[in-house]
Design an enzyme around this catalytic site. Structure first.
Site, short mmCIF file in Angstrom:
data_model
loop_
_atom_site.label_atom_id
_atom_site.label_comp_id
_atom_site.label_asym_id
_atom_site.label_seq_id
_atom_site.Cartn_x
_atom_site.Cartn_y
_atom_site.Cartn_z
N GLU A 69 -8.41 0.82 17.01
CA GLU A 69 -7.58 1.71 16.19
C GLU A 69 -7.05 2.90 16.99
OE1 GLU A 69 -8.97 2.27 12.23
OE2 GLU A 69 -7.68 4.01 11.88
N ARG A 114 0.81 -1.23 0.00
CA ARG A 114 0.00 0.00 0.00
C ARG A 114 0.84 1.28 0.00
NH1 ARG A 114 -5.03 -1.37 4.09
NH2 ARG A 114 -6.21 -2.48 2.51
N SER A 141 -6.29 -5.07 11.48
CA SER A 141 -6.80 -4.21 12.55
C SER A 141 -7.98 -4.83 13.27
CB SER A 141 -7.16 -2.84 12.01
OG SER A 141 -7.93 -2.97 10.86
N LEU A 142 -8.86 -5.50 12.53
CA LEU A 142 -10.00 -6.11 13.20
C LEU A 142 -9.53 -7.25 14.10
CD1 LEU A 142 -12.72 -5.98 10.39
CD2 LEU A 142 -12.33 -4.40 12.28
C1 LIG Z 1 -13.24 1.68 4.32
C2 LIG Z 1 -12.49 0.87 5.35
C3 LIG Z 1 -12.33 -0.49 5.17
C4 LIG Z 1 -11.64 -1.24 6.12
N1 LIG Z 1 -11.49 -2.58 5.92
C5 LIG Z 1 -10.87 -3.32 6.86
C6 LIG Z 1 -10.74 -4.72 6.70
O1 LIG Z 1 -11.17 -5.29 5.71
N2 LIG Z 1 -10.10 -5.42 7.68
C7 LIG Z 1 -9.58 -4.81 8.79
O2 LIG Z 1 -9.01 -5.48 9.65
N3 LIG Z 1 -9.70 -3.48 8.95
C8 LIG Z 1 -10.33 -2.72 8.03
N4 LIG Z 1 -10.43 -1.38 8.20
C9 LIG Z 1 -9.96 -0.78 9.45
C10 LIG Z 1 -10.96 -1.12 10.56
O3 LIG Z 1 -12.27 -1.00 10.05
C11 LIG Z 1 -10.81 -0.16 11.74
O4 LIG Z 1 -9.49 -0.19 12.19
C12 LIG Z 1 -11.74 -0.60 12.87
O5 LIG Z 1 -13.09 -0.57 12.46
C13 LIG Z 1 -11.57 0.31 14.08
O6 LIG Z 1 -12.50 -0.10 15.04
P1 LIG Z 1 -12.58 0.65 16.42
O7 LIG Z 1 -13.71 0.04 17.17
O8 LIG Z 1 -11.24 0.65 17.07
O9 LIG Z 1 -12.87 2.17 16.05
P2 LIG Z 1 -14.17 2.79 15.35
O10 LIG Z 1 -14.83 1.80 14.46
O11 LIG Z 1 -13.73 4.11 14.79
O12 LIG Z 1 -15.15 3.01 16.57
C14 LIG Z 1 -15.01 4.09 17.44
C15 LIG Z 1 -16.42 4.47 17.86
O13 LIG Z 1 -16.35 5.40 18.93
C16 LIG Z 1 -17.36 6.35 18.72
N5 LIG Z 1 -17.02 7.55 19.50
C17 LIG Z 1 -16.14 8.51 19.20
N6 LIG Z 1 -16.11 9.44 20.18
C18 LIG Z 1 -16.98 9.05 21.13
C19 LIG Z 1 -17.39 9.60 22.38
N7 LIG Z 1 -16.87 10.74 22.87
N8 LIG Z 1 -18.32 8.93 23.07
C20 LIG Z 1 -18.84 7.76 22.62
N9 LIG Z 1 -18.48 7.19 21.43
C21 LIG Z 1 -17.56 7.84 20.70
C22 LIG Z 1 -17.36 6.59 17.22
O14 LIG Z 1 -18.56 7.14 16.77
C23 LIG Z 1 -17.17 5.16 16.72
O15 LIG Z 1 -18.39 4.51 16.55
C24 LIG Z 1 -11.11 -0.61 7.27
C25 LIG Z 1 -11.28 0.77 7.45
C26 LIG Z 1 -11.96 1.51 6.50
C27 LIG Z 1 -12.12 3.00 6.72
#
Ligand SMILES: Cc1cc2nc3c(=O)[nH]c(=O)nc-3n(C[C@H](O)[C@H](O)[C@H](O)COP(=O)(O)OP(=O)(O)OC[C@H]3O[C@@H](n4cnc5c(N)ncnc54)[C@H](O)[C@@H]3O)c2cc1C
Length: 305
Positions: A155, A72, A171-172
């Protein structure tokens, strides 16, 4: 809420140490459209034989090892450099995958349709887009941050697991595995009210003023001049208590971390330091240190209200 770095800003303002912030992964092939966030065109499409061409129809990746299937960061830089030299870049799916494209990639086909592109006939305009953050709130294996009572996972956290350049789909896996470790670490600890509270009615983060600054200085290639200019632009925004300040705090910390890493490694590439250091090291930064460094670049600017 969407993701605007709220978790990073919250932890930074609570005094947490953040790590490896300069490592931001760009996806090389986002659909070049006005819509935000941009739709991604997965590498699976290139895996099925789609090619990258410019407006003259030339496959400009011939000098890049791995061509369309290069890592990438390599591909994002090749596309970014070609765009920077005045070209446009497209994905050509007309021959391969060809007629099966819409069936194999229905979500991408829909995104193209919504952008007015018919992939069976048209080239698909693409550009690199910010995709994943290897850096984050520094945590140990139990998800503990440097702030007592604050855990981070997913993340927003920086475990170091992804190094300077995450492999796709890790990441998942990290989020699921580390979430369990965090849960085990939290088991039996009574919840307590935080000493410092955050206003629940604070405005939703507004990254509009921050985005162009970061796009200019913190893209696929960076240099000292651009990073210092970004730090100067972001400092007054970070110091204001408004909807811009959260994204600006995060942007400023990433900028200072990028300025302080005087080498090129993984997703962090500097034109003024093109080689990587013999010894890999992680970086750590606090908001206080980032603000101090930015202020030393230029006398403090007053917040305009
Ligand atoms: C288009 C795309 C495709 C991807 N495809 C893949 C894949 O195929 N495989 C893979 O492993 N990874 C993939 N990734 C990366 C992966 O999706 C992310 O790293 C992962 O979803 C992050 O999850 P998370 O729960 O850590 O954070 P997030 O999904 O960002 O969740 C954080 C949550 O916290 C909430 N939040 C923020 N502030 C507050 C607050 N003050 N109070 C309460 N809630 C709050 C937000 O609204 C959000 O819902 C992809 C990413 C993108 C953008």
């Amino acid at each position: 809420l969407g993701s605007w770095g709220q978790g990073l800003a919250l932890a930074a303002r609570a005094g947490a140490v953040l790590a490896d912030l300069e490592f931001v992964q760009f996806h090389p092939t986002a659909l070049d459209e006005p819509k935000r966030p941009m739709s991604l065109i997965s590498e699976a499409v290139r895996g099925e034989g789609a090619t990258l061409v410019d407006e003259t129809g030339r496959r400009f990746l011939s000098g890049v090892q791995g061509t369309e299937l290069a890592p990438r960061d390599v591909l994002a830089r090749a596309v970014g450099n070609h765009l920077a030299s005045g070209h446009r870049v497209f994905l050509d799916v007309r021959e391969r995958p060809g007629p099966t494209f819409a069936r194999q990639f229905p979500t991408i086909a829909l995104a193209c349709k919504e952008a007015g592109i018919d992939p069976a006939r048209d080239l698909i305009p693409i550009r690199p887009a910010q995709h994943y953050h290897m850096g984050g709130v520094a945590v140990d294996l139990a998800g503990r941050t440097s702030v007592q009572g604050l855990w981070a996972c997913g993340e927003v956290a920086s475990t170091g697991l992804h190094g300077a350049n995450r492999l796709a789909s890790n990441s998942l896996t990290e989020a699921v595995v580390c979430a369990r470790w965090v849960a085990e670490s939290l088991r039996g600890i009574p919840a307590r009210r935080a000493q410092q509270t955050f206003a629940s009615d604070s405005p939703s983060p507004d990254p509009a003023a921050v985005r162009p600054v970061l796009s200019r200085a913190l893209g696929v290639v960076r240099n000292r001049e651009g990073l210092e200019a970004a730090a100067r632009a972001l400092l007054p925004l970070a110091e204001c208590a408004d909807a811009t300040s959260g994204p600006a705090v995060v942007g400023l910390m990433i900028t200072i971390a990028a300025l302080q890493r005087r080498e090129s490694r993984g997703a962090h590439q500097r034109t003024d330091f093109p080689l990587h250091a013999a010894v890999a090291r992680r970086s750590e930064i606090t908001l206080e240190a980032a603000l101090r460094t930015a202020r030393e670049l230029e006398p403090r600017l007053e917040c305009l209200t």
